[in-house]
Scaffold this motif. Structure first.
Motif, PDB file in Angstrom:
ATOM      1  N   SER A  38       5.547   8.875  12.015  1.00  0.00           N
ATOM      2  CA  SER A  38       6.661   9.828  11.963  1.00  0.00           C
ATOM      3  C   SER A  38       7.478   9.577  10.699  1.00  0.00           C
ATOM      4  CB  SER A  38       7.550   9.671  13.196  1.00  0.00           C
ATOM      5  OG  SER A  38       6.822   9.941  14.375  1.00  0.00           O
ATOM      6  N   PRO A  39       7.879  10.622   9.971  1.00  0.00           N
ATOM      7  CA  PRO A  39       8.523  10.455   8.664  1.00  0.00           C
ATOM      8  C   PRO A  39       9.800   9.614   8.709  1.00  0.00           C
ATOM      9  CG  PRO A  39       7.836  12.723   8.969  1.00  0.00           C
ATOM     10  CD  PRO A  39       7.645  12.038  10.298  1.00  0.00           C
ATOM     11  N   GLY A  40       9.962   8.820   7.674  1.00  0.00           N
ATOM     12  CA  GLY A  40      11.117   7.941   7.531  1.00  0.00           C
ATOM     13  C   GLY A  40      10.780   6.854   6.532  1.00  0.00           C
ATOM     14  N   TYR A  41      11.527   5.755   6.566  1.00  0.00           N
ATOM     15  CA  TYR A  41      11.167   4.641   5.691  1.00  0.00           C
ATOM     16  C   TYR A  41      11.355   3.313   6.414  1.00  0.00           C
ATOM     17  CZ  TYR A  41      16.231   4.384   4.548  1.00  0.00           C
ATOM     18  OH  TYR A  41      17.601   4.288   4.607  1.00  0.00           O
ATOM     19  N   PHE A  42      10.586   2.316   5.945  1.00  0.00           N
ATOM     20  CA  PHE A  42      10.594   0.994   6.551  1.00  0.00           C
ATOM     21  C   PHE A  42      11.681   0.112   5.943  1.00  0.00           C
ATOM     22  CE2 PHE A  42       5.965   1.939   7.320  1.00  0.00           C
ATOM     23  CZ  PHE A  42       6.020   1.864   8.707  1.00  0.00           C
ATOM     24  N   ILE A  43      12.318  -0.680   6.815  1.00  0.00           N
ATOM     25  CA  ILE A  43      13.285  -1.696   6.407  1.00  0.00           C
ATOM     26  C   ILE A  43      12.744  -3.040   6.886  1.00  0.00           C
ATOM     27  CG2 ILE A  43      15.661  -2.521   6.624  1.00  0.00           C
ATOM     28  CD1 ILE A  43      16.400   0.392   7.464  1.00  0.00           C
ATOM     29  N   LEU A  99       0.818  -1.217   0.000  1.00  0.00           N
ATOM     30  CA  LEU A  99       0.000   0.000   0.000  1.00  0.00           C
ATOM     31  C   LEU A  99       0.855   1.273   0.000  1.00  0.00           C
ATOM     32  CD1 LEU A  99      -2.686  -0.993   2.679  1.00  0.00           C
ATOM     33  CD2 LEU A  99      -2.947  -1.031   0.184  1.00  0.00           C
ATOM     34  N   LEU A 100       2.159   1.120   0.176  1.00  0.00           N
ATOM     35  CA  LEU A 100       3.050   2.271   0.338  1.00  0.00           C
ATOM     36  C   LEU A 100       3.940   2.480  -0.876  1.00  0.00           C
ATOM     37  CD1 LEU A 100       4.213   1.557   4.018  1.00  0.00           C
ATOM     38  CD2 LEU A 100       2.147   2.731   3.244  1.00  0.00           C
ATOM     39  N   ASP A 101       4.536   3.675  -0.953  1.00  0.00           N
ATOM     40  CA  ASP A 101       5.500   4.017  -1.996  1.00  0.00           C
ATOM     41  C   ASP A 101       6.849   4.319  -1.352  1.00  0.00           C
ATOM     42  OD1 ASP A 101       3.588   3.991  -4.194  1.00  0.00           O
ATOM     43  OD2 ASP A 101       2.793   5.865  -3.343  1.00  0.00           O
ATOM     44  N   LEU A 102       7.881   4.407  -2.188  1.00  0.00           N
ATOM     45  CA  LEU A 102       9.193   4.847  -1.711  1.00  0.00           C
ATOM     46  C   LEU A 102       9.422   6.247  -2.254  1.00  0.00           C
ATOM     47  CD1 LEU A 102      11.801   4.076  -0.168  1.00  0.00           C
ATOM     48  CD2 LEU A 102      12.746   3.326  -2.377  1.00  0.00           C
ATOM     49  N   TYR A 103       9.521   7.230  -1.353  1.00  0.00           N
ATOM     50  CA  TYR A 103       9.685   8.613  -1.787  1.00  0.00           C
ATOM     51  C   TYR A 103      11.064   8.821  -2.414  1.00  0.00           C
ATOM     52  CZ  TYR A 103       5.582   9.454   1.163  1.00  0.00           C
ATOM     53  OH  TYR A 103       4.332   9.415   1.732  1.00  0.00           O
ATOM     54  N   PRO A 104      11.173   9.756  -3.383  1.00  0.00           N
ATOM     55  CA  PRO A 104      12.459   9.995  -4.061  1.00  0.00           C
ATOM     56  C   PRO A 104      13.620  10.264  -3.111  1.00  0.00           C
ATOM     57  CG  PRO A 104      10.686  11.091  -5.251  1.00  0.00           C
ATOM     58  CD  PRO A 104      10.083  10.545  -3.990  1.00  0.00           C
ATOM     59  N   ARG A 105      13.382  11.025  -2.048  1.00  0.00           N
ATOM     60  CA  ARG A 105      14.494  11.355  -1.142  1.00  0.00           C
ATOM     61  C   ARG A 105      15.023  10.116  -0.431  1.00  0.00           C
ATOM     62  NH1 ARG A 105      10.018  13.117   2.050  1.00  0.00           N
ATOM     63  NH2 ARG A 105      10.072  12.311   4.209  1.00  0.00           N
ATOM     64  N   TYR A 130      12.016  -1.792   0.565  1.00  0.00           N
ATOM     65  CA  TYR A 130      11.951  -0.587   1.393  1.00  0.00           C
ATOM     66  C   TYR A 130      10.782   0.287   0.941  1.00  0.00           C
ATOM     67  CZ  TYR A 130      16.832  -2.111   1.681  1.00  0.00           C
ATOM     68  OH  TYR A 130      17.968  -2.855   1.806  1.00  0.00           O
ATOM     69  N   LYS A 131      10.049   0.844   1.904  1.00  0.00           N
ATOM     70  CA  LYS A 131       8.935   1.731   1.589  1.00  0.00           C
ATOM     71  C   LYS A 131       8.902   2.897   2.583  1.00  0.00           C
ATOM     72  CE  LYS A 131       7.171  -0.497  -1.919  1.00  0.00           C
ATOM     73  NZ  LYS A 131       5.817  -1.063  -1.929  1.00  0.00           N
ATOM     74  N   SER A 132       8.488   4.049   2.087  1.00  0.00           N
ATOM     75  CA  SER A 132       8.418   5.245   2.935  1.00  0.00           C
ATOM     76  C   SER A 132       7.194   5.194   3.843  1.00  0.00           C
ATOM     77  CB  SER A 132       8.354   6.508   2.070  1.00  0.00           C
ATOM     78  OG  SER A 132       9.526   6.640   1.288  1.00  0.00           O
ATOM     79  N   ILE A 133       7.353   5.719   5.043  1.00  0.00           N
ATOM     80  CA  ILE A 133       6.215   5.862   5.955  1.00  0.00           C
ATOM     81  C   ILE A 133       5.317   6.955   5.387  1.00  0.00           C
ATOM     82  CG2 ILE A 133       5.527   6.432   8.317  1.00  0.00           C
ATOM     83  CD1 ILE A 133       8.346   5.489   9.188  1.00  0.00           C
ATOM     84  N   PRO A 134       4.029   6.677   5.164  1.00  0.00           N
ATOM     85  CA  PRO A 134       3.158   7.630   4.447  1.00  0.00           C
ATOM     86  C   PRO A 134       3.009   8.967   5.166  1.00  0.00           C
ATOM     87  CG  PRO A 134       1.856   5.905   5.498  1.00  0.00           C
ATOM     88  CD  PRO A 134       3.290   5.486   5.626  1.00  0.00           C
ATOM     89  N   GLU A 135       3.125  10.042   4.387  1.00  0.00           N
ATOM     90  CA  GLU A 135       3.014  11.384   4.951  1.00  0.00           C
ATOM     91  C   GLU A 135       1.711  12.070   4.546  1.00  0.00           C
ATOM     92  OE1 GLU A 135       6.469  13.544   3.774  1.00  0.00           O
ATOM     93  OE2 GLU A 135       7.863  12.162   4.733  1.00  0.00           O
ATOM     94  N   HIS A 136       1.051  11.560   3.513  1.00  0.00           N
ATOM     95  CA  HIS A 136      -0.127  12.245   2.987  1.00  0.00           C
ATOM     96  C   HIS A 136      -1.403  11.411   3.115  1.00  0.00           C
ATOM     97  CE1 HIS A 136       2.851  15.008   1.471  1.00  0.00           C
ATOM     98  NE2 HIS A 136       3.418  14.044   0.767  1.00  0.00           N
ATOM     99  N   VAL A 137      -1.299  10.278   3.800  1.00  0.00           N
ATOM    100  CA  VAL A 137      -2.465   9.427   4.047  1.00  0.00           C
ATOM    101  C   VAL A 137      -2.534   9.142   5.539  1.00  0.00           C
ATOM    102  CG1 VAL A 137      -3.595   7.239   3.530  1.00  0.00           C
ATOM    103  CG2 VAL A 137      -2.191   8.345   1.776  1.00  0.00           C
ATOM    104  N   ASN A 138      -3.688   9.348   6.141  1.00  0.00           N
ATOM    105  CA  ASN A 138      -3.839   9.063   7.566  1.00  0.00           C
ATOM    106  C   ASN A 138      -3.589   7.580   7.830  1.00  0.00           C
ATOM    107  OD1 ASN A 138      -4.493  11.657   8.442  1.00  0.00           O
ATOM    108  ND2 ASN A 138      -6.640  11.410   7.885  1.00  0.00           N
ATOM    109  N   PRO A 139      -2.814   7.255   8.862  1.00  0.00           N
ATOM    110  CA  PRO A 139      -2.491   5.845   9.115  1.00  0.00           C
ATOM    111  C   PRO A 139      -3.711   4.971   9.354  1.00  0.00           C
ATOM    112  CG  PRO A 139      -1.786   7.247  10.945  1.00  0.00           C
ATOM    113  CD  PRO A 139      -2.140   8.148   9.821  1.00  0.00           C
ATOM    114  N   TRP A 140      -4.764   5.542   9.973  1.00  0.00           N
ATOM    115  CA  TRP A 140      -5.952   4.725  10.251  1.00  0.00           C
ATOM    116  C   TRP A 140      -6.651   4.301   8.965  1.00  0.00           C
ATOM    117  CZ3 TRP A 140     -10.749   6.284   8.615  1.00  0.00           C
ATOM    118  CH2 TRP A 140     -10.925   7.636   8.329  1.00  0.00           C
TER     119      TRP A 140
END
Length: 336
Positions: free
Chosen positions: A172-177, A100-106, A126-136
């Motif tokens: 909180s912003p970051g990415y998943f490993i 359900l997640l994307d990997l942000y360019p940064r 690896y996928k970025s923790i979503p910043e523009h979608v509510n986690p719920w």
């Protein structure tokens, strides 16, 4: 005397939303019982200050009688800690979640800078923790697909202002490993944080007072596309293991840290390794905890009849203290 001995052996409870710290009022980090509080934030008024094994300072405060009710009357309010779901269940939920997640360019640029290629990044998931979608909202998608989030570390329940509760997670912003076991199953997730003031790497875990659970300190098994070295290498950190596996052409186990060596041993045994190479950071020469962790791991593996060797290299700067950065920099790695 009898009452005094009861107090002496009364266990500590962790601060939580239902029972915040009686000194600082916060809902985490501190511990207390009915007569003593170990507050991690407020030093003023403490009768003693203790340095914990992780280097942090706990401030001990005596509590006035009756300020915190002792014993059993609190048991009805304490939510029992949930046990982690079987690894097969965790793997299925995490795979659906990451899709359900994307990997942000940064974040992709950072992984490329660390020495990984695009195919490695995609394969490792690896996928970025979503910043523009509510986690719920993402949690709702998972449950609507028939996935139960109970017992999946990282997910917990939050109280709704309309009553009841809902599944959510820390965004909180970051990415998943992904942290994988010997069979490649995702047993847990680690987060590489954008804001590193509270730590660069944090496990996707906890919130046991809100229906969540801990993932423990699992070791990660990283595999290259093609195994060229039959030895199993061991290092500190999941991402470090992923990078080292690519450059070594070997299976690399990443411990949570030098002191978290115990979860490494079962993975070594399941791999059937006869020879391992420990490649801990070169700061072991000045860091006693790293050096001690390495010695204890080596001693345990030797007891099991496994040949233990060590990787060494001459780091030209602090940026090359890890095996991953040393390999990317093209430094000579010697096994002794």
């Amino acid at each position: 005397m009898g009452a005094a001995r009861l107090l002496e052996y009364e266990g500590f409870r962790k601060a939580s939303r239902r029972e915040p710290c009686p000194i600082c009022g916060k809902t985490d980090w501190c511990g207390f019982n009915s007569y003593l509080c170990s507050c991690m934030r407020v030093s003023e008024g403490a009768f003693k200050h203790i340095i914990l094994s992780n280097g942090q300072v706990a401030h001990l405060h005596r509590l006035e009688p009756g300020r915190v009710a002792p014993g059993r009357q609190w048991e009805e309010f304490i939510i029992p800690e949930v046990e982690p779901a079987p690894v097969e269940v965790r793997d299925r939920v995490y795979r659906h979640f990451l899709r359900l997640l994307d990997l942000y360019p940064r974040h992709k640029e950072e992984l490329l800078r660390r020495g990984l290629k695009e195919e490695d990044i995609k394969r490792n998931g690896y996928k970025s923790i979503p910043e523009h979608v509510n986690p719920w909202i993402l949690c709702k998608k998972l449950t609507r697909n028939g996935l139960n989030l109970a017992g999946i570390p990282g997910f917990y329940r939050a109280e709704s202002k309309y009553g009841g509760s809902y599944w959510t997670f820390n965004s909180s912003p970051g990415y998943f490993i992904p942290i994988r076991d010997v069979k490649g199953r995702i047993q847990a997730l680690q987060r590489r944080m954008d804001d590193i003031r509270n730590g660069k790497y944090m496990l996707f875990s906890g919130h046991s007072d809100q229906g969540g659970c801990s993932c423990g300190t699992p070791a990660h098994v990283a595999r290259p596309i093609e195994v060229k070295d039959s030895r199993v290498w061991i290092t500190e950190g999941q991402l470090k293991a992923d990078i080292a596996a690519v450059y070594l052409g070997a299976v690399v186990i990443g411990a949570q840290g030098a002191t978290s060596w115990k979860p490494v041993v079962p993975e070594v045994l399941e791999l059937g390794a006869r020879e391992v190479v420990i490649a801990y950071d070169r700061d072991q020469e000045t860091n006693k905890e790293v050096a001690r962790g390495k010695r204890m791991l080596a001693a345990e593996l030797k007891k099991l009849g496994i040949t233990v060797r060590e990787a060494i290299w001459r780091a030209r700067s602090k940026e090359e203290k890890g095996i991953d950065d040393a390999l990317v920099a093209g430094l000579e790695i010697r096994v002794v």
